[in-house]
Motif scaffolding. Structure first.
Motif, PDB file in Angstrom:
ATOM      1  N   GLU A  66      -0.056  -0.335   7.961  1.00 34.92           N
ATOM      2  CA  GLU A  66      -0.391  -0.806   6.613  1.00 34.92           C
ATOM      3  C   GLU A  66      -0.280   0.332   5.604  1.00 34.92           C
ATOM      4  N   PHE A  67      -0.785   1.505   5.977  1.00 38.86           N
ATOM      5  CA  PHE A  67      -0.691   2.673   5.092  1.00 38.86           C
ATOM      6  C   PHE A  67       0.769   3.032   4.833  1.00 38.86           C
ATOM      7  N   LYS A  68       1.588   3.023   5.885  1.00 38.80           N
ATOM      8  CA  LYS A  68       3.004   3.394   5.755  1.00 38.80           C
ATOM      9  C   LYS A  68       3.738   2.422   4.836  1.00 38.80           C
ATOM     10  N   LEU A  69       3.499   1.114   5.004  1.00 37.13           N
ATOM     11  CA  LEU A  69       4.143   0.117   4.139  1.00 37.13           C
ATOM     12  C   LEU A  69       3.765   0.326   2.675  1.00 37.13           C
ATOM     13  N   LYS A  70       2.476   0.537   2.425  1.00 38.13           N
ATOM     14  CA  LYS A  70       2.012   0.702   1.047  1.00 38.13           C
ATOM     15  C   LYS A  70       2.456   2.053   0.479  1.00 38.13           C
ATOM     16  N   SER A  71       2.578   3.035   1.348  1.00 39.08           N
ATOM     17  CA  SER A  71       3.064   4.347   0.905  1.00 39.08           C
ATOM     18  C   SER A  71       4.532   4.256   0.495  1.00 39.08           C
ATOM     19  N   ASP A  72       5.333   3.535   1.286  1.00 38.16           N
ATOM     20  CA  ASP A  72       6.748   3.335   0.929  1.00 38.16           C
ATOM     21  C   ASP A  72       6.874   2.558  -0.378  1.00 38.16           C
ATOM     22  N   ALA A  73       6.024   1.529  -0.551  1.00 34.81           N
ATOM     23  CA  ALA A  73       6.042   0.744  -1.784  1.00 34.81           C
ATOM     24  C   ALA A  73       5.641   1.614  -2.969  1.00 34.81           C
ATOM     25  N   PHE A  74       4.674   2.491  -2.764  1.00 35.32           N
ATOM     26  CA  PHE A  74       4.236   3.401  -3.822  1.00 35.32           C
ATOM     27  C   PHE A  74       5.377   4.336  -4.220  1.00 35.32           C
ATOM     28  N   ASP A  75       6.092   4.870  -3.215  1.00 34.76           N
ATOM     29  CA  ASP A  75       7.227   5.755  -3.501  1.00 34.76           C
ATOM     30  C   ASP A  75       8.283   5.039  -4.338  1.00 34.76           C
ATOM     31  N   LYS A  76       8.507   3.755  -4.073  1.00 35.74           N
ATOM     32  CA  LYS A  76       9.478   2.972  -4.847  1.00 35.74           C
ATOM     33  C   LYS A  76       8.998   2.785  -6.286  1.00 35.74           C
ATOM     34  N   LEU A  77       7.673   2.564  -6.431  1.00 35.16           N
ATOM     35  CA  LEU A  77       7.121   2.430  -7.778  1.00 35.16           C
ATOM     36  C   LEU A  77       7.278   3.729  -8.568  1.00 35.16           C
ATOM     37  N   VAL A  78       7.042   4.851  -7.889  1.00 32.98           N
ATOM     38  CA  VAL A  78       7.205   6.154  -8.553  1.00 32.98           C
ATOM     39  C   VAL A  78       8.657   6.350  -8.957  1.00 32.98           C
ATOM     40  N   ALA A  79       9.582   6.012  -8.051  1.00 34.16           N
ATOM     41  CA  ALA A  79      11.016   6.176  -8.342  1.00 34.16           C
ATOM     42  C   ALA A  79      11.465   5.272  -9.492  1.00 34.16           C
ATOM     43  N   SER A  80      10.850   4.098  -9.619  1.00 29.27           N
ATOM     44  CA  SER A  80      11.244   3.172 -10.692  1.00 29.27           C
ATOM     45  C   SER A  80      10.469   3.435 -11.983  1.00 29.27           C
ATOM     46  N   ILE A  86      -0.627   1.277 -13.051  1.00 27.92           N
ATOM     47  CA  ILE A  86      -0.253   0.710 -11.745  1.00 27.92           C
ATOM     48  C   ILE A  86      -0.196   1.815 -10.688  1.00 27.92           C
ATOM     49  N   LEU A  87       0.400   2.939 -11.040  1.00 25.36           N
ATOM     50  CA  LEU A  87       0.519   4.050 -10.094  1.00 25.36           C
ATOM     51  C   LEU A  87      -0.861   4.579  -9.686  1.00 25.36           C
ATOM     52  N   ARG A  88      -1.763   4.699 -10.684  1.00 23.28           N
ATOM     53  CA  ARG A  88      -3.127   5.164 -10.369  1.00 23.28           C
ATOM     54  C   ARG A  88      -3.825   4.196  -9.406  1.00 23.28           C
ATOM     55  N   ASP A  89      -3.687   2.902  -9.700  1.00 27.65           N
ATOM     56  CA  ASP A  89      -4.315   1.886  -8.853  1.00 27.65           C
ATOM     57  C   ASP A  89      -3.778   1.955  -7.417  1.00 27.65           C
ATOM     58  N   LEU A  94      -4.028   3.741  -1.693  1.00 28.95           N
ATOM     59  CA  LEU A  94      -3.511   4.552  -0.578  1.00 28.95           C
ATOM     60  C   LEU A  94      -4.575   5.522  -0.067  1.00 28.95           C
ATOM     61  N   GLU A  95      -5.288   6.148  -0.984  1.00 27.51           N
ATOM     62  CA  GLU A  95      -6.325   7.103  -0.600  1.00 27.51           C
ATOM     63  C   GLU A  95      -7.420   6.397   0.207  1.00 27.51           C
ATOM     64  N   ASN A  96      -7.779   5.183  -0.220  1.00 28.58           N
ATOM     65  CA  ASN A  96      -8.791   4.412   0.507  1.00 28.58           C
ATOM     66  C   ASN A  96      -8.299   4.014   1.902  1.00 28.58           C
ATOM     67  N   LEU A  97      -7.029   3.648   2.005  1.00 29.27           N
ATOM     68  CA  LEU A  97      -6.458   3.309   3.319  1.00 29.27           C
ATOM     69  C   LEU A  97      -6.448   4.528   4.241  1.00 29.27           C
ATOM     70  N   LYS A  98      -6.094   5.668   3.685  1.00 26.47           N
ATOM     71  CA  LYS A  98      -6.073   6.903   4.471  1.00 26.47           C
ATOM     72  C   LYS A  98      -7.480   7.241   4.961  1.00 26.47           C
ATOM     73  N   LYS A  99      -8.465   7.134   4.065  1.00 22.63           N
ATOM     74  CA  LYS A  99      -9.854   7.417   4.434  1.00 22.63           C
ATOM     75  C   LYS A  99     -10.346   6.433   5.500  1.00 22.63           C
ATOM     76  N   SER A 100      -9.989   5.163   5.350  1.00 24.32           N
ATOM     77  CA  SER A 100     -10.378   4.153   6.332  1.00 24.32           C
ATOM     78  C   SER A 100      -9.809   4.489   7.708  1.00 24.32           C
ATOM     79  N   TYR A 101      -8.551   4.912   7.740  1.00 25.59           N
ATOM     80  CA  TYR A 101      -7.893   5.297   8.991  1.00 25.59           C
ATOM     81  C   TYR A 101      -8.634   6.485   9.623  1.00 25.59           C
TER      82      TYR A 101
END
Length: 197
Positions: A66-80, A86-89, A94-101
């Motif tokens: 789940e973290f990897k999918l959302k991280s890839d989606a975040f990278d696409k948002l940054v690139a676009s 939206i990026l902050r959110d 992502l930070e919350n997912l990482k902490k949960s893991y």
């Protein structure tokens, strides 16, 4: 290191001398690990740990994916060049997912250790009591477990049972080392000594 070797030799010499006085003092050894590995309770505990560990691994794998999918989606948002709100959110998500893991990984390991310890202690107690019973029944003065020396080299004996705990040579050894013998400890050593006779 050298001091420990000298001490060990002194104890061995004193102990050998006391055994020479009484030929009926039998010394035996126990393969405690072999006994444990063949106990049904220990086998069952190991199976339970494997099952729990596999369950935790599956959850961790899901969290990572789940973290990897959302991280890839975040990278696409940054690139676009998406909007900063939206990026902050997404970054917070992502930070919350990482902490949960990380929290789950830490907590699951702690739970496995606690579970193992809670279940293993009565098994070890049962083995220790059986060792003491066998030592008394067969008339042994000492039963040893031979462990590998942590510093390498020879095997290191660990006393699992001692019939006579009054033969404490601590005072004599301290006196030989020039230490105040009155300061010698009278504590009993080893877990089996804590068991009631």
């Amino acid at each position: 290191m050298r001091t420990l070797s000298v001490l060990f030799l002194m104890v061995l010499c004193c102990t050998s001398a006391s055994f020479a006085q009484s030929p009926d003092q039998k010394i035996g050894y126990v393969d405690q690990q072999h006994i444990l590995e063949n106990m049904p309770e220990f086998k069952k505990l190991n199976e339970e740990i494997v099952i729990k560990s596999d369950q935790y691994d599956k959850i961790l794998k899901g969290k990572y994916e789940e973290f990897k999918l959302k991280s890839d989606a975040f990278d696409k948002l940054v690139a676009s060049k998406a909007d900063q709100a939206i990026l902050r959110d997404k970054a917070i998500e992502l930070e919350n997912l990482k902490k949960s893991y990380e929290d789950f990984e830490t907590n699951s390991m702690a739970q496995l250790r606690d579970y193992y310890s809670k279940k293993f202690d009565p098994i070890k107690q049962k083995v220790n009591e059986a060792i003491i019973f066998a030592g008394r029944q067969k008339g042994y003065a000492f039963l040893l477990r031979m462990d590998l020396n942590p510093n390498g080299g020879d095997l290191w004996p660990v006393v699992l049972y001692a019939r006579d705990t009054t033969s404490n040579l601590t005072s004599d050894i301290m006196k030989n080392l020039g230490i105040n013998a009155a300061a010698a400890s009278t504590r009993k050593v080893g877990l089996p000594q804590l068991l009631k006779k």
